[in-house]
Scaffold this motif. Structure first.
Motif, PDB file in Angstrom:
ATOM      1  N   ASN A   1      15.394  93.949  33.145  1.00 36.36           N
ATOM      2  CA  ASN A   1      16.931  94.483  32.849  1.00 36.36           C
ATOM      3  C   ASN A   1      16.648  95.934  33.413  1.00 36.36           C
ATOM      4  O   ASN A   1      17.785  96.541  33.702  1.00 36.36           O
ATOM      5  N   TYR A   2      15.367  96.359  33.787  1.00 36.73           N
ATOM      6  CA  TYR A   2      15.102  97.473  34.365  1.00 36.73           C
ATOM      7  C   TYR A   2      15.439  97.389  35.851  1.00 36.73           C
ATOM      8  O   TYR A   2      14.911  96.568  36.494  1.00 36.73           O
ATOM      9  N   ILE A   3      16.210  98.243  36.506  1.00 38.02           N
ATOM     10  CA  ILE A   3      16.712  98.050  37.830  1.00 38.02           C
ATOM     11  C   ILE A   3      15.468  98.713  38.673  1.00 38.02           C
ATOM     12  O   ILE A   3      15.241  97.894  39.682  1.00 38.02           O
ATOM     13  N   THR A   4      14.616  99.664  38.285  1.00 32.18           N
ATOM     14  CA  THR A   4      13.553  99.971  39.163  1.00 32.18           C
ATOM     15  C   THR A   4      12.574  98.680  39.179  1.00 32.18           C
ATOM     16  O   THR A   4      12.274  98.615  40.459  1.00 32.18           O
ATOM     17  N   LEU A   5      12.318  97.958  38.397  1.00 36.20           N
ATOM     18  CA  LEU A   5      11.493  96.872  38.608  1.00 36.20           C
ATOM     19  C   LEU A   5      11.745  95.902  39.407  1.00 36.20           C
ATOM     20  O   LEU A   5      11.324  95.322  40.440  1.00 36.20           O
ATOM     21  N   ARG A   6      13.236  95.474  39.207  1.00 29.84           N
ATOM     22  CA  ARG A   6      13.930  94.627  39.923  1.00 29.84           C
ATOM     23  C   ARG A   6      14.118  95.102  41.525  1.00 29.84           C
ATOM     24  O   ARG A   6      14.083  94.130  42.514  1.00 29.84           O
ATOM     25  N   THR A   7      14.052  96.260  41.731  1.00 29.77           N
ATOM     26  CA  THR A   7      14.124  96.697  43.036  1.00 29.77           C
ATOM     27  C   THR A   7      12.842  96.756  43.800  1.00 29.77           C
ATOM     28  O   THR A   7      12.809  96.044  44.824  1.00 29.77           O
ATOM     29  N   VAL A   8      11.760  96.895  43.002  1.00 28.78           N
ATOM     30  CA  VAL A   8      10.363  96.327  43.788  1.00 28.78           C
ATOM     31  C   VAL A   8      10.126  95.029  43.907  1.00 28.78           C
ATOM     32  O   VAL A   8       9.797  94.931  44.989  1.00 28.78           O
ATOM     33  N   LEU A   9      10.645  94.301  42.985  1.00 29.77           N
ATOM     34  CA  LEU A   9      10.396  92.668  43.082  1.00 29.77           C
ATOM     35  C   LEU A   9      11.469  92.276  44.289  1.00 29.77           C
ATOM     36  O   LEU A   9      11.053  91.310  45.295  1.00 29.77           O
TER      37      LEU A   9
END
Length: 284
Positions: A20-28
């Motif tokens: 749910n964290y935007i930062t993690l999904r941005t990196v992914l």
């Protein structure tokens, strides 16, 4: 799609809440787009070469650019595939801003595709006439402007804030906001197209700008950070980080094949769409 799957799995396994964290999904998203570009790049380039979709060089340009003639173009298709698939995988598909930018990006890409196709098939270095190109760009840009204007949740979202003067804002109103948005989207699209048409080196600035916009989008969509930095809070804007991460990853993947000596050029299909995407994000 993967976000929805993770949210479903999180009902039983708390670990999946991390997605749910935007930062993690941005990196992914950036990594996914990069890998898709690496994986699909050779096949796309071979297909373009087999179809003899080579770069047509304008005869009124520098003579040193004539060596580029015949190099596969329309490589922007690879960028759009990477961005589209990655955004659908990692983005929140209920977010209106994600769909707005994605549709505008693909729409401008279609205009660029037809422009490139005319250059390649009909051997016309000028491609689609300026009038027709501007007409379809205007339709898409105006459509996005209308949607953003009438979906704004408050009057503050249609104000023009003067740079370096965070407390000074000019209320544009609906008409002013639509006009400004239209010119930003269409103007940025053509700016990137002209930059890439000059020397074929627009992809790295695009990657850097997408990275910077990802930071701005995250802060704008974060209520606490937006209040602290005295900038408008736009709910949902943070989700654009995933799309911008995809642009950065896809751009770096394309750069691997575009670096000297270039195996492929992005063509108008890539330049027009990337410019429109950045302009749309800038307004949001």
């Amino acid at each position: 799609m993967l976000l929805a799957l993770a949210q479903w799995l999180a009902q039983d396994v708390r670990f999946f809440n991390v997605f749910n964290y935007i930062t993690l999904r941005t990196v992914l998203a950036a990594m996914t787009a990069l890998l898709i570009s690496f994986a699909a790049g050779p096949s796309v380039i071979r297909w373009l070469a087999a179809k003899k979709i080579g770069q047509a060089v304008r005869n009124d340009g520098p003579q040193t650019h004539l060596v580029k003639s015949g190099t596969p173009t329309m490589g922007g298709v690879l960028i759009l595939i990477s961005i589209g698939l990655t955004t659908l995988l990692w983005g929140d598909l209920t977010n209106k801003y994600v769909w707005t930018v994605l549709i505008v990006t693909l729409g401008f890409g279609i205009v660029g595709w037809y422009d490139d196709w005319k250059k390649v098939v009909y051997r016309d270095p000028k491609g689609l006439s300026a009038g027709w190109k501007y007409l379809w760009q205007s339709v898409l840009g105006l459509g996005a402007a209308l949607f953003l204007a009438f979906s704004a949740t408050s009057g503050a979202q249609t104000e023009l804030i003067l740079p370096f003067f965070k407390t000074v804002a000019y209320p544009l109103g609906i008409v002013g906001f639509i006009t400004l948005t239209y010119f930003v989207i269409v103007g940025t699209s053509n700016a990137v197209n002209l930059t890439d048409g000059l020397d074929g080196l627009a992809i790295m600035p695009t990657v850097m700008i997408a990275g910077a916009f990802a930071i701005f989008a995250y802060v704008t969509g974060h209520a606490v950070l937006a209040k602290y930095l005295l900038i408008p809070y736009v709910p949902g804007a943070g989700e654009l980080c995933i799309l911008l991460g995809a642009i950065a990853g896809a751009g770096l993947g394309f750069l691997w094949f575009n670096a000297y000596p270039a195996e492929v050029f992005m063509g108008d299909v890539g330049a027009l769409s990337l410019g429109a995407a950045l302009g749309n994000v800038a307004v949001i």
